[in-house]
Design an enzyme around this catalytic site. Structure first.
Site, PDB file in Angstrom:
ATOM      1  N   HIS A   1     -12.683   3.105  -0.001  1.00 20.97           N
ATOM      2  CA  HIS A   1     -12.711   2.062   1.051  1.00 20.97           C
ATOM      3  C   HIS A   1     -13.435   0.813   0.552  1.00 20.97           C
ATOM      4  O   HIS A   1     -13.960   0.032   1.356  1.00 20.97           O
ATOM      5  CB  HIS A   1     -13.456   2.523   2.329  1.00 20.97           C
ATOM      6  CG  HIS A   1     -12.818   3.651   3.068  1.00 20.97           C
ATOM      7  ND1 HIS A   1     -13.555   4.685   3.611  1.00 20.97           N
ATOM      8  CD2 HIS A   1     -11.537   3.919   3.383  1.00 20.97           C
ATOM      9  CE1 HIS A   1     -12.750   5.540   4.224  1.00 20.97           C
ATOM     10  NE2 HIS A   1     -11.516   5.096   4.089  1.00 20.97           N
TER      11      HIS A   1
ATOM     12  N   ARG B   1     -11.217  15.879   7.191  1.00 21.88           N
ATOM     13  CA  ARG B   1     -12.009  16.257   6.005  1.00 21.88           C
ATOM     14  C   ARG B   1     -13.413  16.686   6.414  1.00 21.88           C
ATOM     15  O   ARG B   1     -14.018  16.070   7.293  1.00 21.88           O
ATOM     16  CB  ARG B   1     -12.122  15.076   5.034  1.00 21.88           C
ATOM     17  CG  ARG B   1     -10.814  14.648   4.428  1.00 21.88           C
ATOM     18  CD  ARG B   1     -11.065  13.575   3.359  1.00 21.88           C
ATOM     19  NE  ARG B   1      -9.857  12.859   3.049  1.00 21.88           N
ATOM     20  CZ  ARG B   1      -9.705  11.539   3.167  1.00 21.88           C
ATOM     21  NH1 ARG B   1     -10.710  10.781   3.572  1.00 21.88           N
ATOM     22  NH2 ARG B   1      -8.559  10.975   2.871  1.00 21.88           N
TER      23      ARG B   1
ATOM     24  N   GLU C   1      -8.108  -5.026   5.326  1.00 21.38           N
ATOM     25  CA  GLU C   1      -7.948  -4.719   3.907  1.00 21.38           C
ATOM     26  C   GLU C   1      -6.790  -5.497   3.285  1.00 21.38           C
ATOM     27  O   GLU C   1      -6.858  -5.896   2.132  1.00 21.38           O
ATOM     28  CB  GLU C   1      -7.762  -3.204   3.724  1.00 21.38           C
ATOM     29  CG  GLU C   1      -9.065  -2.464   3.980  1.00 21.38           C
ATOM     30  CD  GLU C   1      -8.911  -0.957   4.065  1.00 21.38           C
ATOM     31  OE1 GLU C   1      -8.560  -0.467   5.147  1.00 21.38           O
ATOM     32  OE2 GLU C   1      -9.147  -0.282   3.060  1.00 21.38           O
TER      33      GLU C   1
ATOM     34  N   ASN D   1       0.873  -1.176   0.000  1.00 20.20           N
ATOM     35  CA  ASN D   1       0.000   0.000   0.000  1.00 20.20           C
ATOM     36  C   ASN D   1       0.912   1.228   0.000  1.00 20.20           C
ATOM     37  O   ASN D   1       1.464   1.607   1.022  1.00 20.20           O
ATOM     38  CB  ASN D   1      -0.882  -0.031   1.253  1.00 20.20           C
ATOM     39  CG  ASN D   1      -1.854   1.137   1.284  1.00 20.20           C
ATOM     40  OD1 ASN D   1      -1.801   2.031   0.446  1.00 20.20           O
ATOM     41  ND2 ASN D   1      -2.729   1.120   2.270  1.00 20.20           N
TER      42      ASN D   1
ATOM     43  N   ARG E   1      -2.499  -2.143  -3.540  1.00 24.66           N
ATOM     44  CA  ARG E   1      -3.709  -1.361  -3.312  1.00 24.66           C
ATOM     45  C   ARG E   1      -3.643  -0.126  -4.212  1.00 24.66           C
ATOM     46  O   ARG E   1      -2.686   0.651  -4.153  1.00 24.66           O
ATOM     47  CB  ARG E   1      -3.791  -0.921  -1.855  1.00 24.66           C
ATOM     48  CG  ARG E   1      -4.988  -0.042  -1.622  1.00 24.66           C
ATOM     49  CD  ARG E   1      -4.895   0.692  -0.327  1.00 24.66           C
ATOM     50  NE  ARG E   1      -6.083   1.499  -0.140  1.00 24.66           N
ATOM     51  CZ  ARG E   1      -6.081   2.663   0.481  1.00 24.66           C
ATOM     52  NH1 ARG E   1      -4.979   3.152   0.970  1.00 24.66           N
ATOM     53  NH2 ARG E   1      -7.199   3.336   0.616  1.00 24.66           N
TER      54      ARG E   1
END
Ligand code: AMP
Length: 399
Positions: free
Chosen positions: A180, A241, A385, A7, A91
């Site tokens: 996601h 965010r 993940e 990743n 990823r």
């Protein structure tokens, strides 16, 4: 099969070597400050001690070289040679409309990922550098791209189109993509399996509540809506965010504060969310809970606003699916924040939800946190993940 999951961010790289047979990780770690002074690698073998080494990493190729060296190191390594790493799963943040599923990487795929760079200018170029560096060092090893956006490609147009001139979709593919996806897919499938129900027959809402946060609606095994959009900025109030705001606020702030568009975007991405709303208490929910407990009014308001937004999205997705069988919480806050779960579920009495306090206090395992009588099941499913990427990689290469 030993699968190396990579990743790659702009200055960091997370890795995990996973045995796809046992589904256990063999070693994992993180390279930080790549291309910046003070770079370091942390490496943890499953059966050994965590080690941290400060060493120069001018670029990602050097970072991956150090990862491979750590994995094959005579003393602390976990494989004898690179030939024992059978595949690499990468990823990739944005697959645009091109990728509705994972794919084996070749030159064409690389070009198609590059074509999505505009949609994720901070992430996709870094992901591509990770692929190129791995190819340079392991040119015979098959590699698979697993996209954050792919799971959401099943959304119908009515869910992914914005109320904007259609030409922007035609010209630039401006639409909702969602992120996601690997987590939403993993958690929703696992929830069905855990409940002993058929995935294809269920209506599931997944709340991935971490530093980045999103909710998705999964009906009959397919994502039909999700809260993030063209970029990960839309939807819930996140760590830093803003999530959903009136778009006119951007122009308003630009005029009032004399800011350019890049500066406004920086505020929305990095200085807003629970961090900004709390008056800069923290982006971390543990700090916010503590501050709220000590009477900090802004921290209390922030937690209220966060919970309320999650509950509203759940309500919207119950409407979109005309019902819900299971609601799942996952990621940092979703898995650990029992009080957040309790407060969100307090809005959901109309779904006949009752929480089991004892079950809600559990940590680190798949668990149903609603009572037996609860009409809708509520679960905590720790996301994984990396394992999901390893599964996709092994499935594609075996096929
Ligand atoms: P993630 O992005 O999934 O790694 O989630 C990271 C976030 O999880 C952190 O910023 C914290 O806000 C949150 N978190 C971690 N542990 C706890 C906890 N025990 N209680 C509440 N929030 C937590």
């Amino acid at each position: 099969m030993n699968i190396l999951v990579i990743n790659c961010g702009s200055s960091s790289l997370k890795f995990q070597l996973i045995d796809s047979g046992t589904e256990k990780w063999i070693a994992k770690g993180l390279c930080e400050r790549i291309g910046i002074e003070g770079s370091r690698i942390t490496y943890t073998p499953a059966e050994g001690e965590k080690e941290e080494t400060v060493t120069p990493m001018p670029d990602h190729t050097e970072a991956i070289r150090l990862v491979l060296e750590a994995l094959t190191n005579e003393k602390t390594g976990v494989v004898k040679s690179l030939s024992e790493i059978n595949a690499v799963g990468h990823r990739i943040v944005h697959g645009g409309e091109k990728f509705a599923s994972s794919t084996v990487i070749d030159d064409e795929v690389m070009k198609a990922i590059e074509a999505c760079n505009d949609l994720a200018p901070l992430h996709n170029p870094a992901n591509l550098i990770g692929i190129r560096s791995c190819r340079e060092l392991m040119d015979q090893t098959p590699m698979v791209a697993v996209f954050d956006t792919a799971f959401h490609q099943t959304m119908p147009a009515k869910a992914y189109m914005y109320g904007l001139p259609y030409e922007y979709y035609e010209k630039y593919k401006v639409r909702k993509y969602g992120f996601h996806g690997t987590s939403h897919s993993y958690v929703s499938k696992r929830a069905a399996e855990f409940l002993g129900e058929k995935y294809e027959d269920m209506k599931i809402i997944v709340c991935h509540l971490g530093n980045g946060a999103s909710v998705s609606a999964v009906q009959n095994g397919k994502c039909i809506d999700t809260s993030m959009g063209l970029t990960p900025l839309e939807g819930l109030i996140m760590g830093t965010r803003s999530g959903d705001i009136d778009p006119a606020i951007m122009e308003f702030l630009a005029h009032k504060e004399g800011l350019g568009i890049d500066e406004v975007m920086n505020i929305l991405n990095k200085k807003s969310g629970v961090y900004g709303l709390s008056g800069n208490v923290s982006s971390d929910f543990r700090d916010l809970e503590k501050a709220a407990g000590e009477g900090n009014e802004k921290a209390k308001l922030t937690l209220d606003a966060f919970d309320y937004r999650v509950a509203k999205y759940i309500g919207a997705y119950v409407a979109a699916m005309n019902g819900v069988d299971a609601i799942c919480f996952t990621a940092g806050v979703g898995e650990n924040g029992s009080t957040t779960r309790e407060r969100v579920c307090a809005y959901l009495g109309y779904l006949g939800i009752e929480l089991d306090k004892e079950a809600n206090a559990k940590r680190g395992e798949d668990v149903v946190i609603s009572t037996q009588d609860s009409k809708t099941k509520v679960l905590v499913i720790p996301t994984n993940e990396e394992l999901a990427i390893a599964r996709e990689t092994s499935a594609l290469l075996k096929a």
